[in-house]
Design a protein around this motif. Structure first.
Motif, PDB file in Angstrom:
ATOM      1  N   UNK A   1       0.760  -1.268   0.124  1.00  0.00           N
ATOM      2  CA  UNK A   1      -0.118   0.037   0.033  1.00  0.00           C
ATOM      3  C   UNK A   1       0.951   1.171   0.022  1.00  0.00           C
ATOM      4  N   UNK A   2       0.239   2.344  -0.403  1.00  0.00           N
ATOM      5  CA  UNK A   2       1.023   3.374  -0.480  1.00  0.00           C
ATOM      6  C   UNK A   2       1.260   4.220   0.767  1.00  0.00           C
ATOM      7  N   UNK A   3       2.295   4.907   1.081  1.00  0.00           N
ATOM      8  CA  UNK A   3       2.893   5.266   2.498  1.00  0.00           C
ATOM      9  C   UNK A   3       1.870   6.066   3.124  1.00  0.00           C
ATOM     10  N   UNK A   4       0.811   7.084   2.539  1.00  0.00           N
ATOM     11  CA  UNK A   4      -0.151   8.029   3.117  1.00  0.00           C
ATOM     12  C   UNK A   4      -1.249   6.865   3.445  1.00  0.00           C
ATOM     13  N   UNK A   5      -1.734   5.977   2.437  1.00  0.00           N
ATOM     14  CA  UNK A   5      -2.760   5.003   2.763  1.00  0.00           C
ATOM     15  C   UNK A   5      -2.620   4.070   4.197  1.00  0.00           C
ATOM     16  N   UNK A   6      -1.172   3.571   4.354  1.00  0.00           N
ATOM     17  CA  UNK A   6      -0.787   2.728   5.337  1.00  0.00           C
ATOM     18  C   UNK A   6      -0.864   3.781   6.577  1.00  0.00           C
ATOM     19  N   UNK A   7      -0.178   4.960   6.725  1.00  0.00           N
ATOM     20  CA  UNK A   7      -0.209   5.782   7.781  1.00  0.00           C
ATOM     21  C   UNK A   7      -1.445   6.041   8.247  1.00  0.00           C
ATOM     22  N   UNK A   8      -2.343   6.316   7.377  1.00  0.00           N
ATOM     23  CA  UNK A   8      -3.784   6.614   7.939  1.00  0.00           C
ATOM     24  C   UNK A   8      -4.384   5.615   8.584  1.00  0.00           C
ATOM     25  N   UNK A   9      -4.251   4.399   8.071  1.00  0.00           N
ATOM     26  CA  UNK A   9      -4.802   2.981   8.566  1.00  0.00           C
ATOM     27  C   UNK A   9      -4.153   2.745  10.002  1.00  0.00           C
ATOM     28  N   UNK A  10      -2.951   2.917  10.055  1.00  0.00           N
ATOM     29  CA  UNK A  10      -2.092   2.639  11.370  1.00  0.00           C
ATOM     30  C   UNK A  10      -2.555   3.620  12.308  1.00  0.00           C
ATOM     31  N   UNK A  11      -2.758   5.038  11.899  1.00  0.00           N
ATOM     32  CA  UNK A  11      -3.110   6.063  12.755  1.00  0.00           C
ATOM     33  C   UNK A  11      -4.728   5.747  13.356  1.00  0.00           C
ATOM     34  N   UNK A  12      -5.530   5.217  12.626  1.00  0.00           N
ATOM     35  CA  UNK A  12      -6.748   4.878  12.785  1.00  0.00           C
ATOM     36  C   UNK A  12      -6.617   3.706  13.929  1.00  0.00           C
ATOM     37  N   UNK A  13      -6.092   2.792  13.802  1.00  0.00           N
ATOM     38  CA  UNK A  13      -5.939   1.405  14.611  1.00  0.00           C
ATOM     39  C   UNK A  13      -5.376   1.862  15.628  1.00  0.00           C
ATOM     40  N   UNK A  14      -4.306   2.832  15.891  1.00  0.00           N
ATOM     41  CA  UNK A  14      -3.747   3.309  17.112  1.00  0.00           C
ATOM     42  C   UNK A  14      -4.614   4.015  17.886  1.00  0.00           C
ATOM     43  N   UNK A  15      -5.537   4.935  17.320  1.00  0.00           N
ATOM     44  CA  UNK A  15      -6.431   5.573  17.995  1.00  0.00           C
ATOM     45  C   UNK A  15      -7.498   5.015  18.572  1.00  0.00           C
ATOM     46  N   UNK A  16      -8.210   3.835  17.604  1.00  0.00           N
ATOM     47  CA  UNK A  16      -9.014   2.752  18.235  1.00  0.00           C
ATOM     48  C   UNK A  16      -8.598   1.818  19.588  1.00  0.00           C
ATOM     49  N   UNK A  17      -7.293   1.691  19.464  1.00  0.00           N
ATOM     50  CA  UNK A  17      -6.713   0.657  20.683  1.00  0.00           C
ATOM     51  C   UNK A  17      -6.595   1.734  22.121  1.00  0.00           C
ATOM     52  N   UNK A  18      -6.122   3.008  21.749  1.00  0.00           N
ATOM     53  CA  UNK A  18      -5.955   3.821  22.727  1.00  0.00           C
ATOM     54  C   UNK A  18      -7.180   4.150  23.476  1.00  0.00           C
ATOM     55  N   UNK A  19      -8.314   4.234  22.666  1.00  0.00           N
ATOM     56  CA  UNK A  19      -9.347   4.795  23.123  1.00  0.00           C
ATOM     57  C   UNK A  19     -10.153   3.343  23.762  1.00  0.00           C
ATOM     58  N   UNK A  20      -9.977   2.185  23.344  1.00  0.00           N
ATOM     59  CA  UNK A  20     -10.563   1.032  24.053  1.00  0.00           C
ATOM     60  C   UNK A  20      -9.625   0.256  25.193  1.00  0.00           C
ATOM     61  N   UNK A  21      -8.619   0.950  25.301  1.00  0.00           N
ATOM     62  CA  UNK A  21      -7.525   0.451  26.518  1.00  0.00           C
ATOM     63  C   UNK A  21      -8.030   0.637  27.712  1.00  0.00           C
ATOM     64  N   UNK A  22      -7.537  -0.294  28.874  1.00  0.00           N
ATOM     65  CA  UNK A  22      -7.654   0.020  29.994  1.00  0.00           C
ATOM     66  C   UNK A  22      -7.176   1.370  30.452  1.00  0.00           C
ATOM     67  N   UNK A  23      -7.744   2.073  31.678  1.00  0.00           N
ATOM     68  CA  UNK A  23      -7.029   3.282  32.104  1.00  0.00           C
ATOM     69  C   UNK A  23      -5.646   3.342  32.675  1.00  0.00           C
ATOM     70  N   UNK A  24      -5.167   1.829  33.228  1.00  0.00           N
ATOM     71  CA  UNK A  24      -3.838   1.630  33.497  1.00  0.00           C
ATOM     72  C   UNK A  24      -2.968   1.825  32.324  1.00  0.00           C
TER      73      UNK A  24
END
Length: 147
Positions: A27-50
């Motif tokens: 995949x193109x770099x901008x497409x990959x970076x956008x997908x990874x950024x969305x995944x990181x945001x979802x993981x951070x939002x749904x992670x435990x408080x600790x």
């Protein structure tokens, strides 16, 4: 800190994409970076408080841009770790070797005692005469007359 890590990985991926990306249909770099950024945001939002707490603590640590002091610190820490590990392993091997040697010597002594008991039924050799020759020992074969 994560800014530096993402910058390094993005440069690495862009370089890799320019070299072999079209050949392997990456995949193109901008497409990959956008997908990874969305995944990181979802993981951070749904992670435990600790996890979020430790993430903010780790992000608040200042990052040194000079690699030499960090490399020297890591080298010194590794040397200390190696000295501690070698010392502990040496002590363990010393104790283990002593116990093993003691067990081997004890088994050989027990084996010698058993062999000596069965060898007394046969003719006495010079080794057995050493143990049974003193006047104060009680033996089945030597007769001492005390009067």
């Amino acid at each position: 800190m994560d800014v530096i890590v993402t910058e390094v990985f993005s440069r690495w991926y862009i370089h890799l994409y320019e070299q072999i990306g079209p050949q392997i249909h990456a995949p193109a770099p901008d497409q990959l970076f956008q997908t990874v950024g969305q995944i990181a945001t979802v993981l951070y939002e749904h992670s435990p408080p600790i996890v979020r707490t430790y993430y903010t603590i780790l992000n608040s640590i200042p990052v040194q841009t000079d690699i030499i002091p960090v490399a020297l610190a890591m080298l010194i820490l590794y040397a200390l770790f190696a000295v501690i590990v070698v010392t502990l392993r040496g002590l363990f091997r010393l104790i283990y070797g002593f116990i093993r040697l003691s067990i081997i010597i004890s088994l050989l002594a027990v084996l010698a005692c058993i062999v000596m008991q069965y060898s007394t039924a046969k003719a006495r050799g010079p080794f057995d005469q050493y143990f049974y020759s003193s006047a104060g020992t009680l033996s089945r074969t030597t007769h001492h007359h005390y009067s």
